[in-house]
Design an enzyme around this catalytic site. Structure first.
Site, PDB file in Angstrom:
ATOM      1  N   GLY A   9      -3.277   8.825   3.896  1.00 28.45           N
ATOM      2  CA  GLY A   9      -2.194   7.841   4.015  1.00 28.45           C
ATOM      3  C   GLY A   9      -1.044   8.432   4.812  1.00 28.45           C
ATOM      4  O   GLY A   9       0.132   8.167   4.545  1.00 28.45           O
ATOM      5  N   GLY A  12       1.946   6.285   6.744  1.00 25.20           N
ATOM      6  CA  GLY A  12       2.950   5.493   6.037  1.00 25.20           C
ATOM      7  C   GLY A  12       4.347   6.088   6.118  1.00 25.20           C
ATOM      8  O   GLY A  12       4.571   7.114   6.767  1.00 25.20           O
ATOM      9  N   GLN A  13       5.273   5.426   5.418  1.00 23.31           N
ATOM     10  CA  GLN A  13       6.693   5.816   5.505  1.00 23.31           C
ATOM     11  C   GLN A  13       6.894   7.286   5.127  1.00 23.31           C
ATOM     12  O   GLN A  13       7.513   8.044   5.871  1.00 23.31           O
ATOM     13  CB  GLN A  13       7.537   4.923   4.580  1.00 23.31           C
ATOM     14  CG  GLN A  13       9.032   5.162   4.747  1.00 23.31           C
ATOM     15  CD  GLN A  13       9.866   4.693   3.547  1.00 23.31           C
ATOM     16  OE1 GLN A  13       9.335   4.382   2.482  1.00 23.31           O
ATOM     17  NE2 GLN A  13      11.169   4.639   3.722  1.00 23.31           N
ATOM     18  N   ASP A  35      -5.606   8.446   7.919  1.00 23.96           N
ATOM     19  CA  ASP A  35      -5.166   7.103   7.505  1.00 23.96           C
ATOM     20  C   ASP A  35      -6.333   6.158   7.754  1.00 23.96           C
ATOM     21  O   ASP A  35      -7.324   6.526   8.407  1.00 23.96           O
ATOM     22  CB  ASP A  35      -3.919   6.676   8.304  1.00 23.96           C
ATOM     23  CG  ASP A  35      -3.054   5.707   7.490  1.00 23.96           C
ATOM     24  OD1 ASP A  35      -1.929   6.062   7.114  1.00 23.96           O
ATOM     25  OD2 ASP A  35      -3.535   4.581   7.214  1.00 23.96           O
ATOM     26  N   TYR A 143       1.630  -2.555  -9.584  1.00 22.95           N
ATOM     27  CA  TYR A 143       1.933  -1.236  -9.003  1.00 22.95           C
ATOM     28  C   TYR A 143       2.402  -0.270 -10.094  1.00 22.95           C
ATOM     29  O   TYR A 143       1.911   0.863 -10.206  1.00 22.95           O
ATOM     30  CB  TYR A 143       3.005  -1.428  -7.933  1.00 22.95           C
ATOM     31  CG  TYR A 143       3.590  -0.173  -7.334  1.00 22.95           C
ATOM     32  CD1 TYR A 143       2.816   0.718  -6.603  1.00 22.95           C
ATOM     33  CD2 TYR A 143       4.958   0.103  -7.462  1.00 22.95           C
ATOM     34  CE1 TYR A 143       3.374   1.853  -6.026  1.00 22.95           C
ATOM     35  CE2 TYR A 143       5.521   1.227  -6.889  1.00 22.95           C
ATOM     36  CZ  TYR A 143       4.727   2.102  -6.174  1.00 22.95           C
ATOM     37  OH  TYR A 143       5.291   3.212  -5.599  1.00 22.95           O
ATOM     38  N   ILE A 173      12.973   4.974  -1.115  1.00 21.32           N
ATOM     39  CA  ILE A 173      13.194   6.014  -0.094  1.00 21.32           C
ATOM     40  C   ILE A 173      13.695   5.357   1.195  1.00 21.32           C
ATOM     41  O   ILE A 173      13.076   4.416   1.702  1.00 21.32           O
ATOM     42  CB  ILE A 173      11.890   6.800   0.199  1.00 21.32           C
ATOM     43  CG1 ILE A 173      11.253   7.341  -1.091  1.00 21.32           C
ATOM     44  CG2 ILE A 173      12.148   7.918   1.191  1.00 21.32           C
ATOM     45  CD1 ILE A 173      12.035   8.396  -1.827  1.00 21.32           C
TER      46      ILE A 173
HETATM   47  C1  AKB Z   1       8.721   0.046  -4.184  1.00 16.09           C
HETATM   48  O1  AKB Z   1       9.799  -0.539  -4.022  1.00 16.09           O
HETATM   49  O2  AKB Z   1       7.687  -0.506  -4.562  1.00 16.09           O
HETATM   50  C2  AKB Z   1       8.668   1.546  -3.921  1.00 16.09           C
HETATM   51  C3  AKB Z   1       8.899   2.324  -5.160  1.00 16.09           C
HETATM   52  C4  AKB Z   1      10.215   2.340  -5.812  1.00 16.09           C
HETATM   53  O3  AKB Z   1       7.994   2.968  -5.636  1.00 16.09           O
HETATM   54  N1  AKB Z   1       9.635   1.895  -2.929  1.00 16.09           N
END
Ligand code: AKB
Length: 316
Positions: A9, A12-13, A35, A143, A173
Protein backbone atom coordinates in the site's frame (compact mmCIF):
# COMPACT_ATOMS: atom_id res chain seq x y z
CA UNK A 1 23.58 -7.42 5.41
CA UNK A 2 21.05 -4.55 5.19
CA UNK A 3 17.48 -4.95 6.22
CA UNK A 4 15.07 -5.51 3.31
CA UNK A 5 11.74 -3.80 3.81
CA UNK A 6 8.44 -4.33 1.96
CA UNK A 7 5.79 -1.62 2.06
CA UNK A 8 2.32 -2.83 1.06
CA UNK A 9 0.00 0.00 0.00
CA UNK A 10 2.97 2.26 -0.70
CA UNK A 11 1.02 4.47 -3.11
CA UNK A 12 -1.30 5.85 -0.43
CA UNK A 13 -1.14 9.01 1.66
CA UNK A 14 1.11 7.63 4.42
CA UNK A 15 2.74 4.78 2.46
CA UNK A 16 4.19 7.11 -0.17
CA UNK A 17 5.96 9.38 2.35
CA UNK A 18 7.05 6.44 4.46
CA UNK A 19 8.66 4.89 1.37
CA UNK A 20 10.61 8.07 0.64
CA UNK A 21 11.83 8.40 4.25
CA UNK A 22 12.83 4.73 4.52
CA UNK A 23 14.66 4.91 1.18
CA UNK A 24 16.64 7.92 2.43
CA UNK A 25 17.51 6.06 5.64
CA UNK A 26 18.24 2.53 4.33
CA UNK A 27 19.07 2.98 0.62
CA UNK A 28 16.59 2.86 -2.24
CA UNK A 29 17.46 -0.71 -3.25
CA UNK A 30 16.51 -2.02 0.22
CA UNK A 31 12.96 -0.66 0.22
CA UNK A 32 10.48 -2.52 -1.98
CA UNK A 33 7.37 -0.44 -2.60
CA UNK A 34 4.19 -2.23 -3.61
CA UNK A 35 0.62 -1.30 -4.42
CA UNK A 36 -2.37 -2.69 -6.27
CA UNK A 37 -1.80 -0.24 -9.14
CA UNK A 38 0.92 1.92 -10.66
CA UNK A 39 -0.97 5.23 -10.32
CA UNK A 40 1.69 6.85 -8.12
CA UNK A 41 4.31 7.20 -10.85
CA UNK A 42 6.91 8.93 -8.68
CA UNK A 43 6.94 5.86 -6.51
CA UNK A 44 7.03 3.39 -9.39
CA UNK A 45 9.96 5.21 -11.00
CA UNK A 46 12.01 5.94 -7.91
CA UNK A 47 13.08 2.42 -6.84
CA UNK A 48 12.05 -1.25 -6.64
CA UNK A 49 8.28 -1.55 -7.13
CA UNK A 50 5.94 -4.57 -7.31
CA UNK A 51 2.22 -4.75 -8.06
CA UNK A 52 0.69 -6.57 -5.08
CA UNK A 53 -2.94 -7.01 -4.12
CA UNK A 54 -2.81 -7.04 -0.31
CA UNK A 55 -5.60 -9.65 -0.30
CA UNK A 56 -3.38 -12.10 -2.18
CA UNK A 57 -1.40 -14.25 0.28
CA UNK A 58 0.82 -15.84 -2.38
CA UNK A 59 1.69 -12.51 -3.97
CA UNK A 60 2.92 -11.18 -0.59
CA UNK A 61 4.71 -14.42 0.27
CA UNK A 62 6.45 -14.70 -3.11
CA UNK A 63 7.60 -11.10 -2.93
CA UNK A 64 8.98 -11.59 0.61
CA UNK A 65 10.86 -14.67 -0.57
CA UNK A 66 12.15 -13.09 -3.76
CA UNK A 67 13.62 -10.04 -2.00
CA UNK A 68 14.53 -11.73 1.32
CA UNK A 69 12.25 -9.34 3.17
CA UNK A 70 12.70 -9.09 6.95
CA UNK A 71 10.33 -6.19 7.72
CA UNK A 72 6.84 -5.44 6.38
CA UNK A 73 4.84 -2.22 6.69
CA UNK A 74 1.22 -3.05 5.84
CA UNK A 75 -0.30 0.30 4.87
CA UNK A 76 -3.15 -0.86 2.58
CA UNK A 77 -6.64 -0.23 4.01
CA UNK A 78 -10.11 1.05 3.22
CA UNK A 79 -10.74 4.02 5.55
CA UNK A 80 -13.78 5.09 7.56
CA UNK A 81 -15.97 6.86 4.98
CA UNK A 82 -15.30 4.38 2.14
CA UNK A 83 -15.77 1.51 4.59
CA UNK A 84 -19.33 2.66 5.29
CA UNK A 85 -20.07 2.56 1.54
CA UNK A 86 -18.40 -0.82 0.98
CA UNK A 87 -18.54 -2.68 4.32
CA UNK A 88 -17.68 -6.16 3.05
CA UNK A 89 -14.81 -4.89 0.90
CA UNK A 90 -13.42 -3.02 3.93
CA UNK A 91 -13.64 -6.15 6.07
CA UNK A 92 -12.09 -8.29 3.33
CA UNK A 93 -9.13 -6.01 2.63
CA UNK A 94 -8.41 -4.78 6.16
CA UNK A 95 -8.62 -8.17 7.85
CA UNK A 96 -7.23 -10.56 5.24
CA UNK A 97 -4.19 -8.44 4.44
CA UNK A 98 -3.36 -8.41 8.15
CA UNK A 99 -3.81 -12.18 8.51
CA UNK A 100 -1.61 -12.76 5.46
CA UNK A 101 1.26 -10.71 6.86
CA UNK A 102 0.91 -12.07 10.41
CA UNK A 103 0.83 -15.65 9.12
CA UNK A 104 3.91 -15.13 6.95
CA UNK A 105 5.67 -13.53 9.96
CA UNK A 106 4.63 -16.45 12.15
CA UNK A 107 6.45 -18.72 9.70
CA UNK A 108 9.65 -17.01 10.83
CA UNK A 109 11.10 -15.29 7.76
CA UNK A 110 9.77 -11.80 8.52
CA UNK A 111 11.30 -10.38 11.72
CA UNK A 112 9.14 -7.28 12.19
CA UNK A 113 5.69 -6.06 11.13
CA UNK A 114 4.14 -2.59 11.24
CA UNK A 115 0.37 -2.26 10.99
CA UNK A 116 -1.53 1.00 11.49
CA UNK A 117 -4.57 1.21 13.71
CA UNK A 118 -6.63 4.36 14.22
CA UNK A 119 -8.64 6.54 16.60
CA UNK A 120 -11.55 4.78 14.83
CA UNK A 121 -11.23 1.92 17.36
CA UNK A 122 -13.01 4.23 19.80
CA UNK A 123 -16.74 4.86 19.82
CA UNK A 124 -19.52 6.86 21.46
CA UNK A 125 -19.07 5.06 24.81
CA UNK A 126 -15.36 5.97 25.00
CA UNK A 127 -14.36 9.00 27.12
CA UNK A 128 -14.05 11.77 24.50
CA UNK A 129 -11.37 13.96 26.07
CA UNK A 130 -7.84 12.71 26.68
CA UNK A 131 -8.98 9.21 25.75
CA UNK A 132 -6.78 6.80 27.72
CA UNK A 133 -4.72 3.96 26.25
CA UNK A 134 -6.90 1.33 27.93
CA UNK A 135 -10.59 2.18 27.75
CA UNK A 136 -13.95 1.15 26.31
CA UNK A 137 -13.70 0.49 22.56
CA UNK A 138 -17.11 0.08 20.92
CA UNK A 139 -16.54 1.38 17.37
CA UNK A 140 -19.59 2.07 15.20
CA UNK A 141 -17.90 2.02 11.78
CA UNK A 142 -16.79 -1.02 9.79
CA UNK A 143 -13.33 0.51 9.54
CA UNK A 144 -13.23 0.94 13.33
CA UNK A 145 -14.33 -2.66 13.83
CA UNK A 146 -11.56 -3.93 11.53
CA UNK A 147 -8.98 -1.86 13.41
CA UNK A 148 -10.21 -2.98 16.82
CA UNK A 149 -10.27 -6.65 15.83
CA UNK A 150 -6.91 -6.24 14.08
CA UNK A 151 -5.39 -4.90 17.30
CA UNK A 152 -6.60 -8.00 19.17
CA UNK A 153 -5.03 -10.25 16.52
CA UNK A 154 -1.73 -8.34 16.63
CA UNK A 155 -1.51 -8.82 20.38
CA UNK A 156 -2.53 -12.48 20.00
CA UNK A 157 0.14 -13.21 17.38
CA UNK A 158 2.74 -11.47 19.53
CA UNK A 159 1.86 -13.38 22.70
CA UNK A 160 1.12 -16.73 21.14
CA UNK A 161 3.69 -16.91 18.32
CA UNK A 162 6.24 -14.23 19.27
CA UNK A 163 5.56 -12.11 16.17
CA UNK A 164 7.23 -8.70 16.61
CA UNK A 165 4.27 -6.64 15.42
CA UNK A 166 4.02 -2.95 16.28
CA UNK A 167 1.17 -0.52 15.77
CA UNK A 168 -0.03 3.06 16.25
CA UNK A 169 -3.56 4.44 16.52
CA UNK A 170 -3.17 7.25 13.98
CA UNK A 171 -5.27 10.36 14.32
CA UNK A 172 -6.20 12.29 11.12
CA UNK A 173 -3.01 12.84 9.11
CA UNK A 174 -2.41 16.10 7.22
CA UNK A 175 0.01 16.18 4.31
CA UNK A 176 0.69 17.98 1.03
CA UNK A 177 2.25 15.24 -1.17
CA UNK A 178 -0.30 12.45 -1.67
CA UNK A 179 -4.02 13.06 -1.12
CA UNK A 180 -5.79 10.93 1.49
CA UNK A 181 -8.80 8.98 0.27
CA UNK A 182 -12.01 7.93 1.93
CA UNK A 183 -11.41 9.18 5.48
CA UNK A 184 -13.50 11.33 7.81
CA UNK A 185 -10.52 13.53 8.68
CA UNK A 186 -9.75 14.25 4.98
CA UNK A 187 -11.39 17.68 5.25
CA UNK A 188 -8.27 18.92 7.07
CA UNK A 189 -6.21 18.25 3.93
CA UNK A 190 -8.80 19.34 1.34
CA UNK A 191 -9.25 22.70 3.07
CA UNK A 192 -5.64 23.73 2.36
CA UNK A 193 -5.85 22.74 -1.32
CA UNK A 194 -9.14 24.62 -1.77
CA UNK A 195 -7.84 27.68 0.08
CA UNK A 196 -4.98 27.98 -2.41
CA UNK A 197 -6.88 26.92 -5.55
CA UNK A 198 -10.30 28.55 -5.03
CA UNK A 199 -10.20 30.74 -1.92
CA UNK A 200 -13.22 28.91 -0.48
CA UNK A 201 -14.13 25.53 1.01
CA UNK A 202 -17.35 23.69 1.82
CA UNK A 203 -16.65 21.55 4.88
CA UNK A 204 -18.43 18.20 5.36
CA UNK A 205 -18.09 18.42 9.16
CA UNK A 206 -19.67 21.07 11.38
CA UNK A 207 -17.57 23.96 12.62
CA UNK A 208 -17.09 22.81 16.23
CA UNK A 209 -16.21 19.16 15.62
CA UNK A 210 -12.91 18.67 17.43
CA UNK A 211 -10.79 15.70 16.29
CA UNK A 212 -7.23 14.49 17.02
CA UNK A 213 -4.89 15.31 14.11
CA UNK A 214 -1.20 15.20 13.22
CA UNK A 215 1.12 16.57 10.53
CA UNK A 216 2.62 13.91 8.25
CA UNK A 217 6.24 14.54 9.31
CA UNK A 218 5.28 13.72 12.90
CA UNK A 219 3.35 10.60 11.80
CA UNK A 220 6.33 9.28 9.81
CA UNK A 221 8.70 10.04 12.68
CA UNK A 222 6.41 8.22 15.14
CA UNK A 223 6.19 5.19 12.84
CA UNK A 224 9.94 4.91 12.31
CA UNK A 225 10.74 5.65 15.99
CA UNK A 226 8.37 2.89 17.12
CA UNK A 227 9.88 0.42 14.64
CA UNK A 228 13.41 1.26 15.85
CA UNK A 229 12.56 1.08 19.56
CA UNK A 230 14.06 -1.85 21.50
CA UNK A 231 11.43 -4.58 21.82
CA UNK A 232 11.96 -4.91 25.61
CA UNK A 233 10.65 -1.38 26.20
CA UNK A 234 7.33 -1.91 24.40
CA UNK A 235 4.45 -2.58 26.78
CA UNK A 236 1.68 -2.35 24.16
CA UNK A 237 1.34 -4.98 21.45
CA UNK A 238 -2.20 -4.08 20.39
CA UNK A 239 -1.68 -0.46 19.30
CA UNK A 240 -0.31 2.70 20.94
CA UNK A 241 -2.41 5.83 21.40
CA UNK A 242 -0.65 8.62 19.48
CA UNK A 243 -1.38 12.31 19.70
CA UNK A 244 -0.15 15.70 18.51
CA UNK A 245 -2.88 18.34 18.08
CA UNK A 246 -6.66 18.58 18.23
CA UNK A 247 -8.66 21.19 16.35
CA UNK A 248 -12.06 21.94 14.84
CA UNK A 249 -12.87 23.01 11.26
CA UNK A 250 -13.30 26.53 12.66
CA UNK A 251 -9.81 26.48 14.20
CA UNK A 252 -8.13 25.35 10.97
CA UNK A 253 -10.18 27.88 8.98
CA UNK A 254 -8.98 30.69 11.27
CA UNK A 255 -5.39 29.51 11.04
CA UNK A 256 -5.61 29.68 7.21
CA UNK A 257 -7.59 32.94 7.17
CA UNK A 258 -4.95 34.72 9.22
CA UNK A 259 -2.60 34.02 6.27
CA UNK A 260 -5.17 34.29 3.41
CA UNK A 261 -7.64 36.96 4.65
CA UNK A 262 -10.12 36.51 1.75
CA UNK A 263 -10.54 32.74 2.44
CA UNK A 264 -14.20 31.71 3.00
CA UNK A 265 -15.73 28.59 4.54
CA UNK A 266 -19.26 27.12 4.57
CA UNK A 267 -20.42 24.03 6.47
CA UNK A 268 -22.53 21.24 4.97
CA UNK A 269 -22.24 18.23 7.31
CA UNK A 270 -22.90 14.86 5.64
CA UNK A 271 -22.78 11.20 6.80
CA UNK A 272 -19.19 11.69 7.95
CA UNK A 273 -20.43 13.94 10.76
CA UNK A 274 -21.90 10.90 12.55
CA UNK A 275 -18.56 9.13 12.26
CA UNK A 276 -16.66 12.15 13.62
CA UNK A 277 -19.14 12.50 16.49
CA UNK A 278 -18.36 8.94 17.59
CA UNK A 279 -14.60 9.59 17.84
CA UNK A 280 -12.53 11.21 20.62
CA UNK A 281 -11.69 14.89 20.51
CA UNK A 282 -8.27 14.41 22.12
CA UNK A 283 -6.01 11.48 22.99
CA UNK A 284 -3.82 10.66 25.98
CA UNK A 285 -0.65 9.15 24.52
CA UNK A 286 1.43 9.15 27.70
CA UNK A 287 2.25 5.43 27.35
CA UNK A 288 3.88 6.05 23.94
CA UNK A 289 5.72 9.08 25.36
CA UNK A 290 7.03 6.95 28.20
CA UNK A 291 7.79 3.65 26.40
CA UNK A 292 9.63 4.93 23.33
CA UNK A 293 9.99 8.66 24.07
CA UNK A 294 7.46 9.87 21.47
CA UNK A 295 7.34 13.64 20.97
CA UNK A 296 5.55 15.63 18.28
CA UNK A 297 6.88 18.84 16.71
CA UNK A 298 4.11 20.44 14.63
CA UNK A 299 1.29 22.54 16.10
CA UNK A 300 -1.62 23.95 14.06
CA UNK A 301 0.18 27.13 13.00
CA UNK A 302 3.50 25.55 12.03
CA UNK A 303 1.51 22.98 10.06
CA UNK A 304 -0.51 25.71 8.29
CA UNK A 305 2.68 27.57 7.35
CA UNK A 306 4.21 24.42 5.87
CA UNK A 307 1.03 23.29 4.07
CA UNK A 308 0.44 26.69 2.46
CA UNK A 309 4.01 27.23 1.36
CA UNK A 310 4.27 23.71 -0.13
CA UNK A 311 0.88 23.91 -1.89
CA UNK A 312 1.69 27.35 -3.31
CA UNK A 313 4.70 25.76 -5.03
CA UNK A 314 2.38 23.16 -6.49
CA UNK A 315 -0.50 25.36 -7.65
CA UNK A 316 0.77 28.93 -8.12
C1 AKB B 1 -10.17 8.27 8.68
O1 AKB B 1 -10.63 9.42 8.78
O2 AKB B 1 -10.84 7.29 8.38
C2 AKB B 1 -8.68 8.07 8.95
C3 AKB B 1 -8.44 7.68 10.36
C4 AKB B 1 -8.65 8.64 11.46
O3 AKB B 1 -8.04 6.57 10.62
N1 AKB B 1 -7.96 9.25 8.63
Amino acid sequence: MSSKILIIGAGGQIGSELTTKLREAHGTENIIASDINTRNLDLVNSGPFEIIDAKNFNAIKDCCKHYNIDTVYLMAALLSATGEKYPMEAWDLNMNSLFHVLNIAKGGTIQKVYWPSSIAVFGPTTPRDHTPQHTTCEPTTVYGITKQVGERWCEYYHKKYGVDVRSLRYPGIISHKTMPGGGTTDYAVEIYHEAIKNGKYECFLSENTSLPMMFMDDAIKATIDLMQAPAEGLTIRSSYNLSAISFTPKDIYESIKSRIPEFKITYQPDFRQTIADSWPSSIDDSVARQDWKWQHSFDLDTMTDTMLSELKKKYL
